[in-house]
Design a protein around this motif. Sequence first.
Motif, PDB file in Angstrom:
ATOM      1  N   ARG A  72      14.542  42.623   9.466  1.00 41.94           N
ATOM      2  CA  ARG A  72      13.360  41.759   9.372  1.00 41.94           C
ATOM      3  C   ARG A  72      12.706  41.825   7.993  1.00 41.94           C
ATOM      4  O   ARG A  72      12.209  40.828   7.481  1.00 41.94           O
ATOM      5  N   HIS A  73      12.709  43.006   7.373  1.00 41.62           N
ATOM      6  CA  HIS A  73      11.997  43.197   6.106  1.00 41.62           C
ATOM      7  C   HIS A  73      12.937  43.377   4.913  1.00 41.62           C
ATOM      8  O   HIS A  73      12.510  43.817   3.845  1.00 41.62           O
ATOM      9  N   ARG A  74      14.191  43.017   5.076  1.00 40.86           N
ATOM     10  CA  ARG A  74      15.201  43.287   4.048  1.00 40.86           C
ATOM     11  C   ARG A  74      14.796  42.777   2.663  1.00 40.86           C
ATOM     12  O   ARG A  74      14.887  43.502   1.669  1.00 40.86           O
ATOM     13  N   SER A  81      11.254  51.596  -2.986  1.00 42.13           N
ATOM     14  CA  SER A  81      12.029  52.811  -2.803  1.00 42.13           C
ATOM     15  C   SER A  81      12.140  53.054  -1.296  1.00 42.13           C
ATOM     16  O   SER A  81      11.127  53.148  -0.602  1.00 42.13           O
ATOM     17  N   VAL A  82      13.369  53.122  -0.794  1.00 48.23           N
ATOM     18  CA  VAL A  82      13.601  53.279   0.645  1.00 48.23           C
ATOM     19  C   VAL A  82      14.388  54.555   0.898  1.00 48.23           C
ATOM     20  O   VAL A  82      15.386  54.829   0.232  1.00 48.23           O
ATOM     21  N   TRP A  83      13.930  55.326   1.866  1.00 45.96           N
ATOM     22  CA  TRP A  83      14.579  56.561   2.295  1.00 45.96           C
ATOM     23  C   TRP A  83      14.756  56.481   3.808  1.00 45.96           C
ATOM     24  O   TRP A  83      13.900  55.930   4.502  1.00 45.96           O
ATOM     25  N   LEU A  84      15.833  57.037   4.311  1.00 49.18           N
ATOM     26  CA  LEU A  84      16.131  56.969   5.746  1.00 49.18           C
ATOM     27  C   LEU A  84      16.313  58.360   6.338  1.00 49.18           C
ATOM     28  O   LEU A  84      16.756  59.281   5.657  1.00 49.18           O
ATOM     29  N   ARG A 107      25.023  51.328   7.426  1.00 48.17           N
ATOM     30  CA  ARG A 107      24.964  49.904   7.101  1.00 48.17           C
ATOM     31  C   ARG A 107      23.586  49.545   6.530  1.00 48.17           C
ATOM     32  O   ARG A 107      23.497  48.843   5.520  1.00 48.17           O
ATOM     33  N   VAL A 108      22.522  50.040   7.158  1.00 50.71           N
ATOM     34  CA  VAL A 108      21.162  49.795   6.659  1.00 50.71           C
ATOM     35  C   VAL A 108      21.006  50.415   5.274  1.00 50.71           C
ATOM     36  O   VAL A 108      20.457  49.792   4.366  1.00 50.71           O
ATOM     37  N   MET A 109      21.510  51.613   5.105  1.00 54.86           N
ATOM     38  CA  MET A 109      21.419  52.296   3.818  1.00 54.86           C
ATOM     39  C   MET A 109      22.069  51.466   2.712  1.00 54.86           C
ATOM     40  O   MET A 109      21.497  51.283   1.635  1.00 54.86           O
ATOM     41  N   ASP A 110      23.247  50.946   2.993  1.00 53.64           N
ATOM     42  CA  ASP A 110      23.966  50.129   2.009  1.00 53.64           C
ATOM     43  C   ASP A 110      23.250  48.808   1.740  1.00 53.64           C
ATOM     44  O   ASP A 110      23.114  48.389   0.590  1.00 53.64           O
ATOM     45  N   ALA A 114      19.233  52.156  -0.096  1.00 53.93           N
ATOM     46  CA  ALA A 114      18.350  53.298   0.156  1.00 53.93           C
ATOM     47  C   ALA A 114      18.735  54.473  -0.723  1.00 53.93           C
ATOM     48  O   ALA A 114      19.905  54.690  -1.033  1.00 53.93           O
ATOM     49  N   ARG A 115      17.729  55.236  -1.126  1.00 55.36           N
ATOM     50  CA  ARG A 115      17.945  56.360  -2.043  1.00 55.36           C
ATOM     51  C   ARG A 115      18.642  57.530  -1.373  1.00 55.36           C
ATOM     52  O   ARG A 115      19.427  58.219  -1.997  1.00 55.36           O
ATOM     53  N   GLU A 116      18.302  57.781  -0.112  1.00 60.88           N
ATOM     54  CA  GLU A 116      18.810  58.991   0.530  1.00 60.88           C
ATOM     55  C   GLU A 116      18.705  58.860   2.044  1.00 60.88           C
ATOM     56  O   GLU A 116      17.887  58.097   2.555  1.00 60.88           O
ATOM     57  N   HIS A 117      19.514  59.645   2.748  1.00 55.22           N
ATOM     58  CA  HIS A 117      19.464  59.736   4.206  1.00 55.22           C
ATOM     59  C   HIS A 117      19.545  61.206   4.598  1.00 55.22           C
ATOM     60  O   HIS A 117      20.296  61.970   3.987  1.00 55.22           O
TER      61      HIS A 117
END
Length: 169
Positions: A72-74, A81-84, A107-110, A114-117
Amino acid sequence: MTQRALVAYGTKNGSTAGIAEVVGEALRCCGMEAEVCSAAEVEDVTSYDLVVLGGALYAGRWHGDAVRFARRHRAELLHRSVWLFSSGPLDPSAGERNIPPVRGARRVMDRLDAREHATFGGRLEQGAQGRMARMIVASGRGGDFRDFGAISAWAADMALKLGAEVPQR
């Protein structure tokens, strides 16, 4: 200027919400403004510099609310900066080794770059929702495997990488 962080999560039995609260508190201790809320309730991410998205793991899948939030917010998340994080193993394995993200989280990370999981242990206790969850608890394989020290350290490291001041302990 103070960085603003959103910590959003998808959870069924509350374990992931608890982890999100610890992440939010750790970010606040590092001087950030942090809001923690359910991923399903977030309508807009444009006022945040940082977004941390967490999802509970169920049968090897990332929680649907986290996946839908990312979809929804892609467009907006690609400029932040996105972290999971994931929560779920019902054993000490998350503290013993690095557990890679499940396919949905990967898949979301890619897609969001995203910086890290990170994967943290989960919690499943008496009163859990869902037939499988109740069966796991009844079999004696439930419990609380969250390591709040490791969760706080991960969030503080995130803040440090983003240029925040991390308090000395």
